[in-house]
Motif scaffolding. Structure first.
Motif, PDB file in Angstrom:
ATOM      1  N   ASP A  50       0.809  -1.218   0.000  1.00 48.54           N
ATOM      2  CA  ASP A  50       0.000   0.000   0.000  1.00 48.54           C
ATOM      3  C   ASP A  50       0.844   1.271   0.000  1.00 48.54           C
ATOM      4  O   ASP A  50       0.331   2.359  -0.245  1.00 48.54           O
ATOM      5  CB  ASP A  50      -0.914   0.016   1.236  1.00 48.54           C
ATOM      6  CG  ASP A  50      -1.975  -1.051   1.143  1.00 48.54           C
ATOM      7  OD1 ASP A  50      -2.225  -1.519   0.015  1.00 48.54           O
ATOM      8  OD2 ASP A  50      -2.557  -1.407   2.186  1.00 48.54           O
ATOM      9  N   GLU A  56       0.613  11.398  -1.018  1.00 49.54           N
ATOM     10  CA  GLU A  56       1.602  12.370  -0.585  1.00 49.54           C
ATOM     11  C   GLU A  56       1.842  13.419  -1.682  1.00 49.54           C
ATOM     12  O   GLU A  56       1.970  14.604  -1.397  1.00 49.54           O
ATOM     13  CB  GLU A  56       2.871  11.594  -0.334  1.00 49.54           C
ATOM     14  CG  GLU A  56       3.861  12.230   0.542  1.00 49.54           C
ATOM     15  CD  GLU A  56       5.032  11.286   0.654  1.00 49.54           C
ATOM     16  OE1 GLU A  56       6.046  11.589   0.017  1.00 49.54           O
ATOM     17  OE2 GLU A  56       4.890  10.245   1.308  1.00 49.54           O
ATOM     18  N   TYR A  81      -1.005  15.856  -1.663  1.00 50.83           N
ATOM     19  CA  TYR A  81      -0.922  16.807  -0.559  1.00 50.83           C
ATOM     20  C   TYR A  81       0.179  17.832  -0.788  1.00 50.83           C
ATOM     21  O   TYR A  81       0.008  19.013  -0.490  1.00 50.83           O
ATOM     22  CB  TYR A  81      -0.705  16.079   0.773  1.00 50.83           C
ATOM     23  CG  TYR A  81      -2.003  15.793   1.473  1.00 50.83           C
ATOM     24  CD1 TYR A  81      -2.767  16.833   1.997  1.00 50.83           C
ATOM     25  CD2 TYR A  81      -2.481  14.495   1.605  1.00 50.83           C
ATOM     26  CE1 TYR A  81      -3.969  16.580   2.631  1.00 50.83           C
ATOM     27  CE2 TYR A  81      -3.677  14.233   2.236  1.00 50.83           C
ATOM     28  CZ  TYR A  81      -4.424  15.274   2.751  1.00 50.83           C
ATOM     29  OH  TYR A  81      -5.608  15.031   3.368  1.00 50.83           O
ATOM     30  N   ILE A  97       6.267   9.104   4.047  1.00 48.04           N
ATOM     31  CA  ILE A  97       5.338   8.436   4.940  1.00 48.04           C
ATOM     32  C   ILE A  97       5.902   7.059   5.242  1.00 48.04           C
ATOM     33  O   ILE A  97       6.019   6.237   4.352  1.00 48.04           O
ATOM     34  CB  ILE A  97       3.959   8.289   4.298  1.00 48.04           C
ATOM     35  CG1 ILE A  97       3.449   9.647   3.832  1.00 48.04           C
ATOM     36  CG2 ILE A  97       2.987   7.660   5.260  1.00 48.04           C
ATOM     37  CD1 ILE A  97       2.165   9.583   3.057  1.00 48.04           C
ATOM     38  N   GLY A 124      -3.365   0.166   6.238  1.00 46.58           N
ATOM     39  CA  GLY A 124      -4.613  -0.101   5.503  1.00 46.58           C
ATOM     40  C   GLY A 124      -5.622   1.028   5.553  1.00 46.58           C
ATOM     41  O   GLY A 124      -5.276   2.200   5.430  1.00 46.58           O
ATOM     42  N   ALA A 125      -6.883   0.627   5.737  1.00 44.75           N
ATOM     43  CA  ALA A 125      -7.985   1.574   5.632  1.00 44.75           C
ATOM     44  C   ALA A 125      -7.875   2.687   6.667  1.00 44.75           C
ATOM     45  O   ALA A 125      -8.198   3.840   6.393  1.00 44.75           O
ATOM     46  CB  ALA A 125      -9.317   0.848   5.784  1.00 44.75           C
ATOM     47  N   GLU A 126      -7.398   2.315   7.846  1.00 48.74           N
ATOM     48  CA  GLU A 126      -7.272   3.276   8.928  1.00 48.74           C
ATOM     49  C   GLU A 126      -6.294   4.392   8.562  1.00 48.74           C
ATOM     50  O   GLU A 126      -6.538   5.568   8.795  1.00 48.74           O
ATOM     51  CB  GLU A 126      -6.671   2.546  10.117  1.00 48.74           C
ATOM     52  CG  GLU A 126      -7.486   2.574  11.359  1.00 48.74           C
ATOM     53  CD  GLU A 126      -6.762   1.764  12.406  1.00 48.74           C
ATOM     54  OE1 GLU A 126      -6.081   2.380  13.229  1.00 48.74           O
ATOM     55  OE2 GLU A 126      -6.844   0.527  12.364  1.00 48.74           O
ATOM     56  N   ARG A 127      -5.160   3.953   8.011  1.00 50.54           N
ATOM     57  CA  ARG A 127      -4.130   4.884   7.587  1.00 50.54           C
ATOM     58  C   ARG A 127      -4.665   5.801   6.496  1.00 50.54           C
ATOM     59  O   ARG A 127      -4.484   7.018   6.529  1.00 50.54           O
ATOM     60  CB  ARG A 127      -2.967   4.046   7.056  1.00 50.54           C
ATOM     61  CG  ARG A 127      -1.862   4.850   6.475  1.00 50.54           C
ATOM     62  CD  ARG A 127      -0.883   3.920   5.773  1.00 50.54           C
ATOM     63  NE  ARG A 127       0.278   4.670   5.363  1.00 50.54           N
ATOM     64  CZ  ARG A 127       1.293   4.932   6.155  1.00 50.54           C
ATOM     65  NH1 ARG A 127       1.288   4.469   7.385  1.00 50.54           N
ATOM     66  NH2 ARG A 127       2.299   5.647   5.740  1.00 50.54           N
ATOM     67  N   ARG A 128      -5.371   5.212   5.548  1.00 44.81           N
ATOM     68  CA  ARG A 128      -5.924   5.962   4.431  1.00 44.81           C
ATOM     69  C   ARG A 128      -6.909   7.010   4.932  1.00 44.81           C
ATOM     70  O   ARG A 128      -6.922   8.152   4.489  1.00 44.81           O
ATOM     71  CB  ARG A 128      -6.616   4.975   3.487  1.00 44.81           C
ATOM     72  CG  ARG A 128      -6.882   5.483   2.120  1.00 44.81           C
ATOM     73  CD  ARG A 128      -5.635   5.944   1.395  1.00 44.81           C
ATOM     74  NE  ARG A 128      -4.612   4.922   1.245  1.00 44.81           N
ATOM     75  CZ  ARG A 128      -4.672   3.927   0.380  1.00 44.81           C
ATOM     76  NH1 ARG A 128      -5.687   3.805  -0.422  1.00 44.81           N
ATOM     77  NH2 ARG A 128      -3.714   3.045   0.301  1.00 44.81           N
ATOM     78  N   ARG A 129      -7.720   6.602   5.897  1.00 42.77           N
ATOM     79  CA  ARG A 129      -8.721   7.515   6.452  1.00 42.77           C
ATOM     80  C   ARG A 129      -8.047   8.728   7.082  1.00 42.77           C
ATOM     81  O   ARG A 129      -8.446   9.869   6.861  1.00 42.77           O
ATOM     82  CB  ARG A 129      -9.567   6.736   7.477  1.00 42.77           C
ATOM     83  CG  ARG A 129     -10.531   7.536   8.313  1.00 42.77           C
ATOM     84  CD  ARG A 129     -11.600   8.243   7.525  1.00 42.77           C
ATOM     85  NE  ARG A 129     -12.346   7.369   6.643  1.00 42.77           N
ATOM     86  CZ  ARG A 129     -12.915   7.755   5.516  1.00 42.77           C
ATOM     87  NH1 ARG A 129     -12.847   9.007   5.142  1.00 42.77           N
ATOM     88  NH2 ARG A 129     -13.581   6.901   4.762  1.00 42.77           N
ATOM     89  N   LEU A 130      -6.987   8.474   7.842  1.00 40.38           N
ATOM     90  CA  LEU A 130      -6.294   9.586   8.498  1.00 40.38           C
ATOM     91  C   LEU A 130      -5.609  10.481   7.472  1.00 40.38           C
ATOM     92  O   LEU A 130      -5.603  11.705   7.614  1.00 40.38           O
ATOM     93  CB  LEU A 130      -5.281   9.061   9.517  1.00 40.38           C
ATOM     94  CG  LEU A 130      -5.903   8.470  10.786  1.00 40.38           C
ATOM     95  CD1 LEU A 130      -4.829   8.154  11.799  1.00 40.38           C
ATOM     96  CD2 LEU A 130      -6.930   9.412  11.400  1.00 40.38           C
ATOM     97  N   LEU A 131      -5.056   9.873   6.432  1.00 43.68           N
ATOM     98  CA  LEU A 131      -4.447  10.683   5.365  1.00 43.68           C
ATOM     99  C   LEU A 131      -5.503  11.574   4.727  1.00 43.68           C
ATOM    100  O   LEU A 131      -5.281  12.750   4.464  1.00 43.68           O
ATOM    101  CB  LEU A 131      -3.817   9.779   4.304  1.00 43.68           C
ATOM    102  CG  LEU A 131      -2.464   9.140   4.648  1.00 43.68           C
ATOM    103  CD1 LEU A 131      -2.072   8.142   3.572  1.00 43.68           C
ATOM    104  CD2 LEU A 131      -1.385  10.205   4.795  1.00 43.68           C
ATOM    105  N   ASP A 132      -6.681  11.004   4.488  1.00 41.33           N
ATOM    106  CA  ASP A 132      -7.784  11.775   3.898  1.00 41.33           C
ATOM    107  C   ASP A 132      -8.136  12.980   4.758  1.00 41.33           C
ATOM    108  O   ASP A 132      -8.493  14.038   4.258  1.00 41.33           O
ATOM    109  CB  ASP A 132      -9.054  10.916   3.783  1.00 41.33           C
ATOM    110  CG  ASP A 132      -8.940   9.893   2.673  1.00 41.33           C
ATOM    111  OD1 ASP A 132      -7.972   9.974   1.902  1.00 41.33           O
ATOM    112  OD2 ASP A 132      -9.821   9.023   2.594  1.00 41.33           O
ATOM    113  N   LEU A 133      -8.093  12.783   6.074  1.00 41.93           N
ATOM    114  CA  LEU A 133      -8.523  13.831   6.989  1.00 41.93           C
ATOM    115  C   LEU A 133      -7.440  14.889   7.204  1.00 41.93           C
ATOM    116  O   LEU A 133      -7.646  15.841   7.944  1.00 41.93           O
ATOM    117  CB  LEU A 133      -8.939  13.222   8.324  1.00 41.93           C
ATOM    118  CG  LEU A 133     -10.277  12.475   8.279  1.00 41.93           C
ATOM    119  CD1 LEU A 133     -10.457  11.614   9.510  1.00 41.93           C
ATOM    120  CD2 LEU A 133     -11.439  13.446   8.154  1.00 41.93           C
ATOM    121  N   GLY A 134      -6.288  14.700   6.589  1.00 42.27           N
ATOM    122  CA  GLY A 134      -5.248  15.720   6.667  1.00 42.27           C
ATOM    123  C   GLY A 134      -4.083  15.370   7.580  1.00 42.27           C
ATOM    124  O   GLY A 134      -3.193  16.195   7.784  1.00 42.27           O
TER     125      GLY A 134
END
Lengths: 484, 93, 306
Positions: free
Chosen positions: A30, A38, A41, B5, B36-46
């Motif tokens: 991933d 990145e 952003y 990252i 995974g999804a959790e990481r993606r969600r946090l990236l989405d939120l800034g």
């Protein structure tokens, strides 16, 4: 429109491509997609620095930030939530009395007499005018005068809180409790949407990604008092608990009793969520991330318009189309006699032992059976059944017969009718509890089925609150009878 | 190109995790230790490495807390905040 | 004929749609001026059948997307202030210059790269639903984070209009956002708005029309991924995609989604339907139907008990 871009290629080549993708992910997984994120952003940051001039940005704390610090503070966070709920309900209770009485006079005295006069003039047979005017019309008129004023006050106020942006703050404040109950913090949002309508609340559980936590939210949504049930609580709270208080404090006490019922519903939400997450819905708790959007000043006129059109009139219309046939049915079962008694009397007699056990009565249980399609018509159904069947007081019965229905929305008269029907404070309290804890309306059950596609969960969502209601009411009735 | 990252969560000297920041303290995000999804969600939120982050609010029960990042305010539970590595903005405070 | 060639005598617009500098002069002011657009607008509510153009409405939660939707369609969908308010899709229509526009309000999402149900719906609609114009509603006070979804959308389609909403709020906070510069930078129209107060709706409408009719040729800005490991791995996949599906307009995005294990994309490759818009649309549209959205959902099954 020509649509095919080139040849579809052929499926046999797809595995090559997908295999290629798979090997490209090797060692990075991933992280490759993260690189893209990145890049977005970095670019967004660059563009923003070019086009945004933050020179004039205000230093110090904005209104939003100050307000948030109060509304989520250790000291004021929870009191503010309860105070706001209480304030909304008190305004509703205090504000609805007068218009309710006016509407009742209009529809049940003037309208009712006018219709009967017209029926007499036309020479309509008694059974027809009875069915249409004493049944269908009166059922609709009850709903109209009892429900319209509280809804027209409650919904705009609630909508303003929603538009202002308070709901995510409540979810923020309550998350720890939901977390402890093994549920998702966003369940607070679906719980609050349930305060408007449980069917809407159940659809809004889609914001919860985890199926386990979403099911918990669905199964407990019915503990949020929906708009079909607020008027029942407000009326019973006003005439049975408000009336116990000294004059002048009645509406405060009534609002408090309704808030207490609502908070009890929240307590049941936590309790049942905790039990579910430790029994049939065990599993990992998922993570929680919730944006707290900036507050937006509510636009009063727009809110009045949308909450009147979207909620008040819609709910009222639903109640009316349910109440009119229900009124007809009540008139029919009250006037068709089988073996010396009306059908309604038979049914009430049959349900009475169970009603007694629950601290309620046969009339209430029959009303809940008639009102399965919509909770909105509970009170009108109870009043009509009580007036036509259960009252032995000739003066009140005479009033019903003669159609002298003035001041019915006046709490005292409703109280007189219900007291004459054998109601006590216990009946009032238990009706409020049963109103909180019983099966969802048919629309909600259908929505649960649509959202879960599972007969098992739909059945559980339907029966769980009903069984809880029976247990709670029976326990309280037994305790009261043992101690008095 | 060195990935900004990082999936691993090495805590460099002078760095801490987001859950350890005091209320209203600020820092810069170094890395997300989530998958995974959790990481993606946090990236989405800034929650992106390099972004400035400040502890904006604490709920009445102390958890979750809300963080101001990229102009938004986002609430996270303590156990999620613990996976986010931060360089303190002013280590003195 | 471009519907935008309006009489020269028309008054100057109050809030002109920002115009990228690299546009041919002929398109200049004419392509984007907005006089009297309001009079031509016929809000059609939900009567959306047989539309000439399809407009998708996209954006982060709490950016005023539903307010913009209501303003364009004349519908009064309730606007809440909490993330996730629009969980299903809403649809409406408007008519202007004799052309009918069907407008689809997609669920609010932060990004087009995540795997939540709402984001999948939005992503699939923009890629496979073939909207003629995609309007991305952006919060001017949180521009940086909001730009991410704009940049992602530009990977899929160039026919994008940015509705730069909440300009009043930004001003209140002392932020000044240069819409013209942003438009230049992105190569698409950027319309400053305060939708809650009805400001900028006419300009947005004009921008939608000019992009839909082709009067405004966008020059979409594409992000560079650098010369690192991502680009090195994307390129062979892109080449393979071009061979398999010649003419596919957004191979880099498709390659990226494949690398990210996007289920609908992998399925489209397996079935060989990726290049066939008709087949993709046929697959995506029923899912987007509001009722089918519910009926189509699989049974809700809790994950394995621990």
């Amino acid at each position: 429109m020509s649509t095919t871009i080139g040849a579809p290629g052929g499926n046999h080549e797809a595995p090559d491509l997908l295999g290629m993708v798979e090997s490209a992910r090797d060692g990075y997984g991933d992280a490759l997609a993260d690189d893209a994120m990145e890049a977005y952003y970095a670019e967004a940051n660059k563009i923003t620095s070019e086009v945004v001039d933050a020179q004039g940005r205000h230093q110090g704390l904005s209104f939003d930030r100050r307000l948030d610090r109060i509304l989520t503070s250790r000291i004021w966070g929870f009191p503010a939530m309860i105070l706001l709920l209480w304030g909304v309900l008190w305004l509703t209770v205090a504000g609805a009395n007068v218009p309710s009485a006016m509407l009742a006079t209009l529809t049940m005295e003037h309208g009712y007499n006018l219709l009967h006069a017209a029926a007499n003039f036309l020479g309509a047979p008694g059974w027809l005018s009875g069915f249409l005017i004493d049944g269908v019309y009166l059922g609709a008129a009850w709903v109209f005068s009892v429900m319209l004023p509280p809804m027209a006050i409650f919904f705009p106020l609630f909508t303003m809180l929603e538009d202002f942006g308070y709901l995510p703050r409540v979810a923020f404040n309550l998350d720890r409790l939901f977390h402890k109950a093994g549920a998702h913090g966003k369940q607070a949002l679906s719980m609050m949407m349930g305060l408007g309508c449980n069917a809407a609340g159940i659809v809004s559980t889609r914001i919860i990604d985890s199926p386990r936590e979403r099911l918990i939210a669905i199964l407990t949504n019915n503990f949020s008092i929906c708009n079909g049930r607020w008027p029942t609580l407000i009326l019973i709270g006003t005439i049975f608990l408000g009336a116990l208080a000294p004059a002048g404090l009645g509406s405060l006490v009534a609002a408090t009793s309704v808030v207490a019922t609502c908070l009890l519903g929240v307590a049941f939400t936590f309790l049942v969520s905790a039990v579910l997450s430790r029994t049939v819905l065990r599993g990992e708790t998922s993570t929680f991330s919730l944006e707290l959007p900036p507050y937006r000043p509510p636009r009063i006129m727009q809110t009045l318009y949308t909450s009147l059109i979207d909620r008040t009139l819609l709910v009222l219309w639903r109640a009316l189309i349910m109440a009119a046939p229900a009124g007809g049915i009540i008139w029919l079962i009250s006037n068709i006699t089988v073996a010396d008694q009306s059908i309604a009397a038979h049914l009430i007699a049959f349900l009475s032992p169970a009603g007694w056990l629950l601290g309620l009565n046969g009339v209430i249980l029959l009303a809940y059976v008639v009102a399965i399609p919509a909770n909105e018509i509970i009170i009108p159904t109870i009043l009509m059944l009580t007036l036509t069947i259960a009252i032995k007081d000739p003066s009140l019965a005479g009033m019903a017969q003669a159609g002298v229905m003035t001041e019915f929305a006046d709490g005292n008269l409703v109280r007189r009718i219900l007291t004459a029907g054998g109601w006590t404070t216990l009946t009032g309290i238990n009706l409020m509890l049963f109103c909180l804890l019983h099966n969802p309306c048919s629309t909600t059950i259908l929505t649960i089925w649509k959202e879960t596609r599972s007969a098992k969960w739909t059945a559980l969502a339907t029966l769980l609150p009903l069984l809880l209601g029976i247990a709670v009411c029976a326990t309280i009735a037994a305790l009261v009878r043992l101690t008095s | 190109m060195q990935p900004l990252i990082q999936t691993e969560n090495p805590t460099p000297v002078g760095a801490t995790t987001l859950d350890r920041l005091a209320l209203h303290q600020a820092g810069r995000i170094l890395a997300l230790g989530l998958e995974g999804a959790e990481r993606r969600r946090l990236l989405d939120l800034g929650f992106v490495p390099g972004a400035r982050i400040e502890v904006e609010l604490e709920n009445p029960l102390g958890n979750p807390r809300a963080f101001r990042v990229l102009g938004g305010v986002v609430a996270l539970r303590t156990e999620q905040a613990a996976r986010i590595t931060i360089a303190l903005e002013n280590p003195a405070s | 004929m471009t519907p935008n060639s309006l009489p020269a005598s028309a008054p100057a617009p109050v809030q002109p749609v920002a115009q990228p500098a690299n546009q041919p002069a002929a398109h200049g002011a004419c392509a984007t001026c907005v006089h009297a657009r309001h009079d031509a607008l016929r809000r059609l509510g939900v009567r959306a059948e047989a539309a000439d153009f399809v407009v998708a409405l996209l954006g982060n939660p709490n950016t005023g997307k539903s307010t913009v939707f209501n303003a364009l369609t004349g519908l009064r969908q309730h606007v809440g202030n909490w993330p996730g308010k629009t969980v299903s899709r809403a649809e409406g229509a408007f008519e202007t210059d004799g052309k009918k526009y069907r407008i689809v309000d997609l669920p609010g999402c932060y990004s087009l790269c995540s795997s939540s149900h709402h984001e999948e719906i939005a992503r699939d609609f923009i890629l496979f639903g073939g909207p003629d114009v995609t309007v991305v509603v952006v919060d001017a006070t949180r521009l940086e984070r909001n730009l991410v979804i704009v940049l992602q959308t530009l990977e899929i389609t160039g026919r994008v209009v940015v509705a730069l909403n909440l300009m009043d709020e930004a001003k209140r906070r002392g932020l000044s956002v240069d819409a013209r510069a942003l438009s230049r930078r992105l190569g698409i129209p950027v319309v400053p708005m305060a939708a809650r107060h009805g400001k900028g709706i006419d300009d947005l409408l004009a921008a939608i029309v000019s992009v839909a009719t082709g009067a405004y040729e966008t020059n979409p800005h594409r992000v560079h991924y650098g010369n690192g490991r991502l680009t090195a791995r994307l390129e062979p996949i892109m080449r393979q995609l071009e061979q398999l599906f010649p003419g596919l307009p957004n191979t880099r995005w498709v390659a990226l989604r494949l690398l990210d294990k996007d289920h609908s994309m992998i399925q489209a490759v397996r079935e060989g339907t990726l290049g066939n818009i008709e087949a993709m649309t046929a697959r995506v549209m029923p899912r987007l139907d509001t009722d089918a959205l519910q009926d189509d959902q699989p049974a809700l099954v809790p994950e394995e008990r621990s």
